[in-house]
Design a protein around this motif. Structure first.
Motif, PDB file in Angstrom:
ATOM      1  N   GLN A   1      30.434 -38.682   8.812  1.00 26.25           N
ATOM      2  CA  GLN A   1      29.090 -38.431   8.500  1.00 26.25           C
ATOM      3  C   GLN A   1      28.685 -38.929   6.960  1.00 26.25           C
ATOM      4  O   GLN A   1      29.644 -38.797   6.137  1.00 26.25           O
ATOM      5  CB  GLN A   1      28.449 -37.001   8.402  1.00 26.25           C
TER       6      GLN A   1
ATOM      7  N   ILE B   1      28.708 -34.860   3.448  1.00 27.95           N
ATOM      8  CA  ILE B   1      29.642 -33.477   3.762  1.00 27.95           C
ATOM      9  C   ILE B   1      29.982 -32.935   2.542  1.00 27.95           C
ATOM     10  O   ILE B   1      29.671 -33.380   1.297  1.00 27.95           O
ATOM     11  CB  ILE B   1      30.979 -34.090   4.403  1.00 27.95           C
TER      12      ILE B   1
ATOM     13  N   GLU C   1      19.347 -31.121   6.705  1.00 29.53           N
ATOM     14  CA  GLU C   1      20.882 -31.038   6.499  1.00 29.53           C
ATOM     15  C   GLU C   1      21.648 -30.630   7.780  1.00 29.53           C
ATOM     16  O   GLU C   1      21.071 -30.156   8.846  1.00 29.53           O
ATOM     17  CB  GLU C   1      20.829 -29.327   5.719  1.00 29.53           C
ATOM     18  N   LEU C   2      22.837 -30.871   7.626  1.00 27.38           N
ATOM     19  CA  LEU C   2      23.572 -31.064   8.787  1.00 27.38           C
ATOM     20  C   LEU C   2      24.019 -29.828   9.419  1.00 27.38           C
ATOM     21  O   LEU C   2      24.789 -28.904   8.353  1.00 27.38           O
ATOM     22  CB  LEU C   2      25.048 -32.191   8.681  1.00 27.38           C
TER      23      LEU C   2
ATOM     24  N   ILE D   1      33.040 -35.002  11.709  1.00 32.58           N
ATOM     25  CA  ILE D   1      32.512 -34.615  10.195  1.00 32.58           C
ATOM     26  C   ILE D   1      32.699 -35.818   9.069  1.00 32.58           C
ATOM     27  O   ILE D   1      31.913 -36.381   8.523  1.00 32.58           O
ATOM     28  CB  ILE D   1      33.095 -33.201   9.908  1.00 32.58           C
TER      29      ILE D   1
ATOM     30  N   VAL E   1      29.433 -29.788   5.802  1.00 34.54           N
ATOM     31  CA  VAL E   1      28.547 -29.335   6.562  1.00 34.54           C
ATOM     32  C   VAL E   1      28.546 -27.818   7.068  1.00 34.54           C
ATOM     33  O   VAL E   1      29.532 -27.462   6.953  1.00 34.54           O
ATOM     34  CB  VAL E   1      28.442 -30.441   7.908  1.00 34.54           C
ATOM     35  N   HIS E   2      27.498 -27.485   7.654  1.00 32.03           N
ATOM     36  CA  HIS E   2      27.432 -26.178   8.339  1.00 32.03           C
ATOM     37  C   HIS E   2      28.233 -26.259   9.885  1.00 32.03           C
ATOM     38  O   HIS E   2      27.695 -27.178  10.556  1.00 32.03           O
ATOM     39  CB  HIS E   2      26.270 -25.426   8.104  1.00 32.03           C
TER      40      HIS E   2
END
Length: 296
Positions: free
Chosen positions: A116, A119, A53-54, A113, A121-122
């Motif tokens: 990517q 999405i 996870e991102l 972001i 994301v944290h």
């Protein structure tokens, strides 16, 4: 400056060995990839590690992401893919620096972001970076799943002694010995070994032009436009010995936003808790991200 070392428990030889191990950068053997994203008005450099996870990482004021390498490796070992972002004006990131606001810096992150595959994301921001993270969440809620704030200042300022000490770090008239003393006093817990702070100071790199631009960007952005990070969930981690971002900042945000905010306080940790207590911070972030349910 006040000698606060008497407030701390004495360090043991074992503590010193652990500290030495923490800062063998790359000791976990996780590959780091440098990738630049080119946009119309800026080029943004990132350092990518791990898989999963991102989690985006945003550094403190005027700093490149190199001081976050140990922490990012720990996060990658915890099955997260980290993307550490150098803000414009720092290292390989370029773009105009005049007339910026936090919104501009947040837009840079949002642009990366959006490139990517997965999405939202944290986003984790340390010190000044968490102001950008909160502004990002307020301006672009569709790309942010949660915000993690390390050393979340803003409302409650540092005391005058700390501000005077911190200002020495960028004063060319101040000797190296004085700067080192100021570095330890303003950014670390008194419980942190001064030799450790000295080693960090020897590696420390800041970017003065970007620092000035980012300070101005903060001044040009009203607090109410970023302070509460929109409506996304937040984890705040703060050191109880943080003199630059006093713990009352996080406590006030928790009181205001209630269940939307999780608050963790770490003893014997200062503004640079991510260097002093990387494993404790990483474990807290990993536990929060793996146990929480984020409603998209």
């Amino acid at each position: 400056q006040t000698d606060r070392s008497t407030l701390c428990a004495s360090e043991t030889a074992a503590d010193a060995r652990v500290i030495k191990h923490y800062y063998q950068i790359g000791c976990l053997g996780i590959q780091m990839i440098n990738k630049k994203y080119q946009f119309e008005d800026a080029t943004i450099e990132t350092i990518i590690e791990g898989s999963g996870e991102l989690l985006f990482l945003l550094p403190g004021l005027g700093l490149d992401v190199s001081y976050l390498y140990e922490f990012s490796q720990l996060m990658s070992a915890g099955e997260f893919k980290t993307i550490a972002v150098n803000p414009r004006g720092i290292s390989g990131s370029t773009g105009k620096l005049g007339g910026l606001t936090l919104h501009d810096l947040a837009n840079d992150i949002a642009s990366v972001i959006k490139k990517q595959e997965s999405i939202p994301v944290h986003v984790l921001g340390h010190a000044f970076g968490n102001r950008v993270a909160r502004c990002l969440a307020a301006d672009h809620p569709n790309v942010v799943k949660s915000v993690i704030l390390l050393a979340a200042g803003g409302l409650y300022p540092a005391d005058p002694e700390t501000l005077a000490s911190f200002s020495k770090l960028v004063n060319p008239a101040v000797s190296e010995d004085e700067k080192l003393e100021a570095f330890h006093f303003s950014l670390f817990s008194p419980c942190t070994n001064k030799d450790f702070a000295s080693n960090m100071w020897a590696k420390w790199k800041s970017w003065p032009e970007a620092t000035s631009a980012h300070i101005n960007a903060n001044k040009m952005t009203p607090e109410e436009e970023w302070w509460e990070a929109g409506e996304v969930p937040m984890l705040i981690i703060q050191g109880l010995d943080d003199r630059l971002a006093p713990p009352e900042n996080g406590r006030q945000l928790k009181r205001r936003k209630g269940n939307r905010v999780d608050l963790i306080e770490i003893s014997e940790a200062g503004h640079l808790m991510v260097l002093e207590k990387p494993r404790i911070v990483a474990e807290a972030v990993i536990e929060y991200l793996k146990k929480s349910v984020f409603i998209l």
